[in-house]
Write an enzyme that holds these catalytic residues in place. Structure first.
Site, PDB file in Angstrom:
ATOM      1  N   HIS A 135       7.488   0.129 -37.367  1.00  0.00           N
ATOM      2  CA  HIS A 135       7.256   0.896 -38.605  1.00  0.00           C
ATOM      3  C   HIS A 135       6.621  -0.065 -39.613  1.00  0.00           C
ATOM      4  CE1 HIS A 135       8.370   2.969 -42.354  1.00  0.00           C
ATOM      5  NE2 HIS A 135       8.555   4.054 -41.628  1.00  0.00           N
ATOM      6  N   ASP A 212      15.459  -4.125 -36.840  1.00  0.00           N
ATOM      7  CA  ASP A 212      15.269  -2.979 -37.724  1.00  0.00           C
ATOM      8  C   ASP A 212      16.044  -1.822 -37.100  1.00  0.00           C
ATOM      9  OD1 ASP A 212      14.466  -0.629 -38.863  1.00  0.00           O
ATOM     10  OD2 ASP A 212      12.317  -1.026 -38.741  1.00  0.00           O
ATOM     11  N   GLN A 215      16.402   3.452 -37.126  1.00  0.00           N
ATOM     12  CA  GLN A 215      16.587   4.571 -36.189  1.00  0.00           C
ATOM     13  C   GLN A 215      17.732   4.310 -35.221  1.00  0.00           C
ATOM     14  OE1 GLN A 215      15.033   7.408 -36.479  1.00  0.00           O
ATOM     15  NE2 GLN A 215      13.496   6.768 -37.956  1.00  0.00           N
ATOM     16  N   LYS A 238      19.437   8.072 -43.270  1.00  0.00           N
ATOM     17  CA  LYS A 238      19.139   8.553 -41.907  1.00  0.00           C
ATOM     18  C   LYS A 238      20.415   8.774 -41.110  1.00  0.00           C
ATOM     19  CE  LYS A 238      14.739   6.075 -41.614  1.00  0.00           C
ATOM     20  NZ  LYS A 238      13.687   7.077 -41.776  1.00  0.00           N
ATOM     21  N   CYS A 378       4.009   6.223 -40.149  1.00  0.00           N
ATOM     22  CA  CYS A 378       4.069   4.841 -40.649  1.00  0.00           C
ATOM     23  C   CYS A 378       4.019   3.832 -39.504  1.00  0.00           C
ATOM     24  CB  CYS A 378       5.305   4.602 -41.515  1.00  0.00           C
ATOM     25  SG  CYS A 378       5.365   5.617 -42.969  1.00  0.00           S
TER      26      CYS A 378
END
Ligand code: 7TS
Length: 425
Positions: A135, A212, A215, A238, A378
């Site tokens: 991303h 990261d 997600q 999220k 993105c």
């Protein structure tokens, strides 16, 4: 073609989805006159009543600034804010709460690492290793740092199914590597990366690893100590929590070595006219009044996820994913992206209708009450790799059902009718 079964489970969904849906008021609303089908949780999840009520109660009954009041309300707000930090630390398997730093979002968490740890530790000629699937939030901050420091960015390449090609990992991660920054799960294809070989190699060369988890943490059980992450960045919004709350976990010795990035209230120990000394962790890295209501609301989101269990969330999503992919394959003619082996995949489905722009697909589905995301998500370098400008993306969460998938397929039928195409089976 059949899809790999992923992680094994019984034939039935483990969750009581209808009960869960009852906890999310927005799921019984309409969009464009049709019952809402929400398939964009990868962008931001919906919020259960418990989170909404917690935020509401804070503003109605408990509102006060934290860490500075001697009066009851302020102390109570401080306690709740700090208790949420404890909940987060437990949820990700951190050793203690002070290694959990609250930011605004994943983007800010990564920028904090780049600006504080990165500017201190990355020098000319050093290398930062990323993947081609990141991303922009886990790419642009490193580009900025590399430009400032004349460091070099390197990329772990992709296989066509968007899994990582680890063949030359030893040549990519070398003793010049200072940091490997990689996503846990792709927001475009749902690919769940095999981080273990990357972390093993990073340890051999003394590099740090930033994961990261924007997600990953919302869909997969996480344990930062067992998985040996140096940094873990993610967003509350999220994972059923409010917007405006991000999290940075890092190992204590790393955080202790990081200079403050932003200066101001709350992060100091003593201030003179010319200089200041700084507070201990975590306050040192949290300047200014934070999103108090958001953090306390996030605590309620964690309670909710823990009551259901992340294994059950994962199992539900895999069963739904498998159902959706099979139905889409039967539908025929769709360009599908991402791995076929569901054990390396989460509930994200990227696809294209050949000859139809993703925005047109998104708009027709919108008229049918179905929310998906379209565009480059993105991740423009990944789109370049695939040779496309964008995809349609349907993303699943614990509150989605087979009926949602069926409605998506009905919507796709509409797209097919409108564009008058006979898609090959
Ligand atoms: N990293 C990944 C893997 C993401 O999916 C996202 C957001 C971010 C970082 C940034 O998170 P933020 O909370 O700081 O914005 N992904 C998406 C998406 O796929 N659609 O909208 C936002």
């Amino acid at each position: 073609m059949t899809y790999g079964s992923g992680e094994e489970g019984g034939p039935h969904l483990a969750l009581d989805v209808q009960k869960i849906r009852g906890d999310f008021p927005i799921l019984s609303t309409e969009m464009n006159g049709k019952p809402l089908v929400f398939l964009d949780s990868a962008a931001s999840s919906q919020k259960p009543n418990s989170v909404i009520q917690t935020v509401r109660k804070y503003y109605e009954m408990e509102n006060a600034n934290i860490h500075r009041g001697v009066y009851f309300l302020s102390q109570k707000a401080t306690e709740k804010y700090e208790f949420a930090r404890i909940k987060v630390s437990r949820f990700i398997g951190a050793p203690c709460a002070k290694v959990v730093i609250f930011t605004r979002n994943t983007t800010e968490s990564i920028n904090l690492v780049a600006q504080s740890w990165g500017r201190t530790n990355v020098h000319e000629g050093d290398e930062i290793v990323l993947t081609e699937l990141e991303h922009h939030s886990n790419l642009v901050p490193w580009q900025m740092l590399a430009q400032e420091k004349q460091a070099v960015l390197k990329f772990i390449p992709l296989n066509y199914d968007s899994t990582l090609d680890m063949t030359n990992l030893d040549q990519i991660i070398t003793d010049r590597t200072k940091l490997v920054a990689v996503s846990q799960m792709s927001n475009v294809t749902g690919t769940v990366h095999d981080l273990a070989p990357i972390i093993r190699r990073a340890r051999q060369v003394g590099a740090k690893v930033l994961v990261d988890g924007a997600q990953g943490v919302c869909h997969l059980p996480a344990n930062v100590q067992k998985q040996d992450f140096d940094f873990y960045a993610f967003s509350a919004h999220k994972m059923l929590g409010p917007t405006g709350v991000g999290i940075l976990y890092a190992k204590e010795e790393i955080l202790e070595s990081m200079p403050p990035w932003m200066g101001g209230g709350d992060m100091i120990s003593k201030v003179w006219k010319e200089k200041s000394t700084y507070a201990d962790l975590p306050a040192r890295l949290e300047a200014g009044t934070p999103n108090i209501a958001g953090v306390i609301g996030f605590g309620a989101a964690i309670d909710y996820l823990e009551a259901i269990g992340m294994d059950a969330v994962r199992k539900h999503e895999l069963e739904l994913l498998s159902y959706a992919l099979e139905r889409m394959e039967d539908f025929g003619g769709l360009e599908m992206y991402g791995p076929k082996d569901l054990s390396v995949r989460g509930g994200v489905i990227s696809f294209n209708f050949p000859g139809v722009h993703p925005h047109d697909v998104g708009s027709i589905l919108d008229e049918e009450g179905i929310a998906i995301r379209v565009g480059h998500h993105c991740a423009q370098p990944f789109m370049d790799f695939m040779g496309i400008s964008g995809t349609c993306r349907a993303s699943l969460y614990l509150y989605n059902t087979k009926e949602d998938v069926d409605r998506l397929l009905e919507g796709l039928k509409k797209v097919k009718e409108i564009f008058g195409r006979v898609l090959k089976r």
